[in-house]
Design a protein around this motif. Structure first.
Motif, mmCIF file in Angstrom:
data_model
loop_
_atom_site.group_PDB
_atom_site.id
_atom_site.type_symbol
_atom_site.label_atom_id
_atom_site.label_comp_id
_atom_site.label_asym_id
_atom_site.label_seq_id
_atom_site.Cartn_x
_atom_site.Cartn_y
_atom_site.Cartn_z
ATOM 1 N N UNK A 68 0.756 -1.098 -0.194
ATOM 2 C CA UNK A 68 -0.116 0.009 0.203
ATOM 3 C C UNK A 68 1.067 1.433 -0.213
ATOM 4 N N UNK A 69 0.211 2.160 -0.496
ATOM 5 C CA UNK A 69 1.255 3.839 -0.884
ATOM 6 C C UNK A 69 0.793 4.708 -0.199
ATOM 7 N N UNK A 70 0.208 5.457 0.455
ATOM 8 C CA UNK A 70 -0.766 6.371 0.603
ATOM 9 C C UNK A 70 -0.277 7.745 1.077
ATOM 10 N N UNK A 71 -0.499 9.073 0.747
ATOM 11 C CA UNK A 71 -0.117 10.242 1.066
ATOM 12 C C UNK A 71 -1.122 11.060 1.147
ATOM 13 N N UNK A 72 -0.571 12.349 2.106
ATOM 14 C CA UNK A 72 -1.513 13.093 2.593
ATOM 15 C C UNK A 72 -2.066 14.342 1.244
ATOM 16 N N UNK A 73 -3.764 14.196 0.837
ATOM 17 C CA UNK A 73 -3.778 14.534 0.177
ATOM 18 C C UNK A 73 -4.638 16.351 0.625
ATOM 19 N N UNK A 74 -3.871 17.591 0.224
ATOM 20 C CA UNK A 74 -4.242 18.701 0.663
ATOM 21 C C UNK A 74 -5.233 19.841 0.175
ATOM 22 N N UNK A 75 -6.151 20.185 1.013
ATOM 23 C CA UNK A 75 -7.191 21.772 -0.155
ATOM 24 C C UNK A 75 -6.129 22.338 -1.248
ATOM 25 N N UNK A 76 -4.995 22.781 -1.055
ATOM 26 C CA UNK A 76 -4.449 23.711 -2.098
ATOM 27 C C UNK A 76 -2.790 22.392 -2.659
ATOM 28 N N UNK A 77 -3.630 21.757 -3.597
ATOM 29 C CA UNK A 77 -2.981 20.845 -3.833
ATOM 30 C C UNK A 77 -1.469 21.533 -5.333
ATOM 31 N N UNK A 78 -1.124 21.659 -5.316
ATOM 32 C CA UNK A 78 0.277 22.481 -6.707
ATOM 33 C C UNK A 78 -0.099 21.304 -7.907
ATOM 34 N N UNK A 79 0.298 19.912 -7.474
ATOM 35 C CA UNK A 79 0.035 18.865 -8.961
ATOM 36 C C UNK A 79 -1.084 18.828 -9.222
ATOM 37 N N UNK A 80 -1.260 19.616 -10.891
ATOM 38 C CA UNK A 80 -1.986 19.088 -11.565
ATOM 39 C C UNK A 80 -3.196 17.849 -11.096
ATOM 40 N N UNK A 98 -9.369 19.650 8.409
ATOM 41 C CA UNK A 98 -8.606 18.334 8.498
ATOM 42 C C UNK A 98 -7.903 17.501 8.182
ATOM 43 N N UNK A 99 -6.883 16.813 7.814
ATOM 44 C CA UNK A 99 -6.095 15.752 7.400
ATOM 45 C C UNK A 99 -7.091 14.470 6.736
ATOM 46 N N UNK A 100 -6.853 14.582 5.305
ATOM 47 C CA UNK A 100 -7.308 13.571 4.461
ATOM 48 C C UNK A 100 -5.932 12.717 3.553
ATOM 49 N N UNK A 101 -5.821 11.582 4.381
ATOM 50 C CA UNK A 101 -4.873 10.476 3.550
ATOM 51 C C UNK A 101 -5.193 10.176 2.185
ATOM 52 N N UNK A 102 -4.604 9.365 1.208
ATOM 53 C CA UNK A 102 -5.235 9.528 0.081
ATOM 54 C C UNK A 102 -4.404 8.396 -0.638
ATOM 55 N N UNK A 103 -5.527 6.827 -0.430
ATOM 56 C CA UNK A 103 -4.970 6.237 -0.697
ATOM 57 C C UNK A 103 -4.493 5.844 -1.610
ATOM 58 N N UNK A 104 -3.015 5.378 -2.305
ATOM 59 C CA UNK A 104 -2.894 5.873 -3.764
ATOM 60 C C UNK A 104 -3.044 5.409 -4.792
ATOM 61 N N UNK A 105 -1.473 4.301 -4.306
ATOM 62 C CA UNK A 105 -1.621 2.518 -5.249
ATOM 63 C C UNK A 105 -1.295 1.681 -3.756
ATOM 64 N N UNK A 106 -2.227 -0.182 -4.428
ATOM 65 C CA UNK A 106 -2.309 -0.552 -3.575
ATOM 66 C C UNK A 106 -3.156 -2.359 -4.318
ATOM 67 N N UNK A 107 -1.935 -3.431 -3.771
ATOM 68 C CA UNK A 107 -2.704 -4.838 -4.325
ATOM 69 C C UNK A 107 -1.915 -5.742 -3.002
ATOM 70 N N UNK A 108 -2.672 -6.500 -3.767
ATOM 71 C CA UNK A 108 -2.063 -7.883 -2.974
ATOM 72 C C UNK A 108 -1.791 -9.118 -4.344
ATOM 73 N N UNK A 109 -0.915 -9.993 -4.420
ATOM 74 C CA UNK A 109 -0.603 -10.981 -5.235
ATOM 75 C C UNK A 109 -1.526 -11.868 -6.145
#
Length: 199
Positions: A68-80, A98-109
């Protein structure tokens, strides 16, 4: 709760009856590699988790089975792309204050699915997210990923938005959310024990 640092291991009892030490899952927090992954998570709070387990026919060989890879997602993002994600969700997710965590990618074999590995990673992620002040976890998937949608439903993620694809229904986007709090920890099925690596 104990924080999982780089190099530490969490032994996870997946809740199966009669489990012994050889059947435990090892969850590790993984350092950020270079490349695209580093560019996305470098300047924000993030977590990369990997689950390892012994091969059924060779208990001495341990292999990665889930991640699993997760990162913070903010109200004022600069990445398009992230700014577009916030825009798509701003009427259903409160970002400000508030703090929001975005579950970006993940998986199981595929050959390891249905054994609790992704659940164990999710539960470890939730412990970390709550300890780090996050209020909510957001996940985006496609309608055609039925197994993932089913897994997220079993993990108590709620659908907060469905964006139909104009041509192919399977390509429609499904956004899910899980609000965090002590009730989430209380619902965890796996038992964890942290082992520090003092090297």
């Amino acid at each position: 709760t104990d924080q999982l640092d780089l190099g530490d291991e969490v032994l996870v009892d997946l809740g199966r009856q009669g489990i012994d030490a050889d059947d435990r899952l090892v969850v590790r927090r993984v350092p950020v590699p270079g490349g695209v992954l580093h560019e996305v998570v470098a300047d924000r709070d993030h977590q990369i988790l990997m689950a390892e387990a012994a091969l059924p026919d060779d208990r001495a060989t341990v292999v990665p089975v889930s991640f699993k890879v997760a990162h913070e997602l903010k109200a004022a993002e600069t990445d398009p792309k992230l700014a577009d994600l916030v825009f798509q969700l701003e009427d259903v997710v409160q970002f400000r204050g508030r703090r929001v965590l975005y579950q970006w990618i993940g998986g199981t074999r595929k050959d390891w699915r249905g054994q609790g590995h992704f659940r164990a990673l999710t539960e470890e992620q939730e412990v970390w997210a709550i300890d780090n002040g996050f209020d909510e976890i957001i996940v985006k998937t496609k309608n055609r990923f039925y197994e993932m949608r089913s897994t997220l439903a079993q993990l108590a993620f709620d659908v907060i938005r469905f964006v139909p694809h104009p041509v192919e229904c399977g390509e429609s986007k499904v956004f899910l959310s899980k609000r965090l709090g002590q009730h989430v920890i209380d619902s965890h099925r796996s038992r964890r024990s942290l082992q520090r690596n003092d090297d």
